[in-house]
Design an enzyme around this catalytic site. Structure first.
Site, PDB file in Angstrom:
ATOM      1  N   CYS A   7      55.378   4.516  50.667  1.00 32.45           N
ATOM      2  CA  CYS A   7      53.968   4.249  50.394  1.00 32.45           C
ATOM      3  C   CYS A   7      53.756   2.809  49.959  1.00 32.45           C
ATOM      4  O   CYS A   7      52.674   2.252  50.138  1.00 32.45           O
ATOM      5  CB  CYS A   7      53.477   5.199  49.308  1.00 32.45           C
ATOM      6  SG  CYS A   7      51.702   5.143  48.983  1.00 32.45           S
TER       7      CYS A   7
ATOM      8  N   GLY B  37      51.825  11.492  43.390  1.00 39.87           N
ATOM      9  CA  GLY B  37      52.511  10.749  44.437  1.00 39.87           C
ATOM     10  C   GLY B  37      51.573   9.803  45.155  1.00 39.87           C
ATOM     11  O   GLY B  37      50.517   9.432  44.629  1.00 39.87           O
ATOM     12  N   CYS B  38      51.930   9.409  46.346  1.00 39.00           N
ATOM     13  CA  CYS B  38      51.151   8.436  47.116  1.00 39.00           C
ATOM     14  C   CYS B  38      49.712   8.906  47.299  1.00 39.00           C
ATOM     15  O   CYS B  38      49.464  10.000  47.806  1.00 39.00           O
ATOM     16  CB  CYS B  38      51.802   8.202  48.474  1.00 39.00           C
ATOM     17  SG  CYS B  38      50.918   7.007  49.507  1.00 39.00           S
ATOM     18  N   PHE B  39      48.749   8.060  46.910  1.00 40.65           N
ATOM     19  CA  PHE B  39      47.352   8.492  46.973  1.00 40.65           C
ATOM     20  C   PHE B  39      46.805   8.564  48.389  1.00 40.65           C
ATOM     21  O   PHE B  39      45.761   9.174  48.612  1.00 40.65           O
ATOM     22  CB  PHE B  39      46.448   7.650  46.069  1.00 40.65           C
ATOM     23  CG  PHE B  39      46.593   6.149  46.158  1.00 40.65           C
ATOM     24  CD1 PHE B  39      47.038   5.505  47.295  1.00 40.65           C
ATOM     25  CD2 PHE B  39      46.252   5.367  45.056  1.00 40.65           C
ATOM     26  CE1 PHE B  39      47.141   4.121  47.358  1.00 40.65           C
ATOM     27  CE2 PHE B  39      46.343   3.972  45.102  1.00 40.65           C
ATOM     28  CZ  PHE B  39      46.795   3.351  46.257  1.00 40.65           C
TER      29      PHE B  39
END
EC number: 1.8.4.11
Length: 226
Positions: free
Chosen positions: A21, A55-57
């Protein structure tokens, strides 16, 4: 034999780095990206706000936007020590922020408890400071609460998850009072939909979104398929 194993390790490491990410989008120079901060929407009558880090947005934004009763989801940063951090600053793992989402929803349509269910469905809450290839405290699991009732609901949800028998490890989600949320740069908003062919989105985000929608299929907006 050692050389072959070492070569395999390097190939695996390269693949993971290429699908992180934090990896800059290929062929998308900074001059071509809108790096100004995104805007928070105006709260509507009877609307509530919830903030999570999972986690990754890029992925979590798309997950929650799929849900009935959710009007808008904004990607951003929360849980840290400085005001208005940038993506690059958060990526150093030194600001204390986590990649987060802010959910604007109608609690008469989708209860807060259902958002908590979606939160735990959407990521591995037993993974400490990591989600898949994304490693660092900026990817830690956090449920931010605004009221004592929300804190009680989060604590109860964590107990249910731990007692469900679905996990081999305990939940490590932090339960933190909400202080501030800073919208991420404009180019991060809607990233999942704007970059469907990007390697990270195809190999990491898309399978997670599809799995999420399958498990939350009774709560999907009309027209959203699992």
């Amino acid at each position: 034999m050692f050389i072959n194993r070492f070569a395999s390790y390097l190939l695996l490491l390269t693949s993971l780095l290429a699908t992180s990410c934090q990896q800059r989008p290929a062929g998308n120079a900074s001059a071509e990206k809108d790096t100004s901060p995104g805007k928070l929407p105006t709260l509507q009558p009877r609307e509530a706000v919830a903030t999570f880090a999972a986690g990754c947005f890029w992925c979590t934004e798309a997950q929650f936007e799929s849900l009935r009763g959710v009007r808008e989801v904004v990607s951003g940063y929360a849980g840290g020590d400085i005001e208005n951090p940038t993506y690059e600053q958060v990526g150093t793992d030194q600001t204390g922020h986590a990649e987060s989402i802010q959910v604007y929803y109608d609690p008469n349509v989708i209860p807060y408890d259902t958002l908590l269910k979606a939160f735990f469905v959407g990521h591995d809450a037993t993974s400490l400071n990591r989600q898949g290839p994304d490693v660092g405290t900026q990817y830690r699991s956090i449920a931010f609460y605004r009221t004592p009732e929300e804190k009680a609901a989060i604590d109860a949800a964590i107990r249910r998850e731990n007692e469900s028998g679905r996990y081999s490890r305990p939940i490590v989600t932090q339960v933190v009072p909400f202080k501030a949320f800073y919208p991420a740069e404009v180019y991060h908003q809607g990233y999942y939909y704007d970059h469907p062919d990007e390697l990270y989105v195809r190999t990491i985000s898309q399978p997670k979104v599809e799995k999420f929608r399958e498990r939350m299929k009774n709560w999907l907006k009309p027209g959203v398929t699992s």
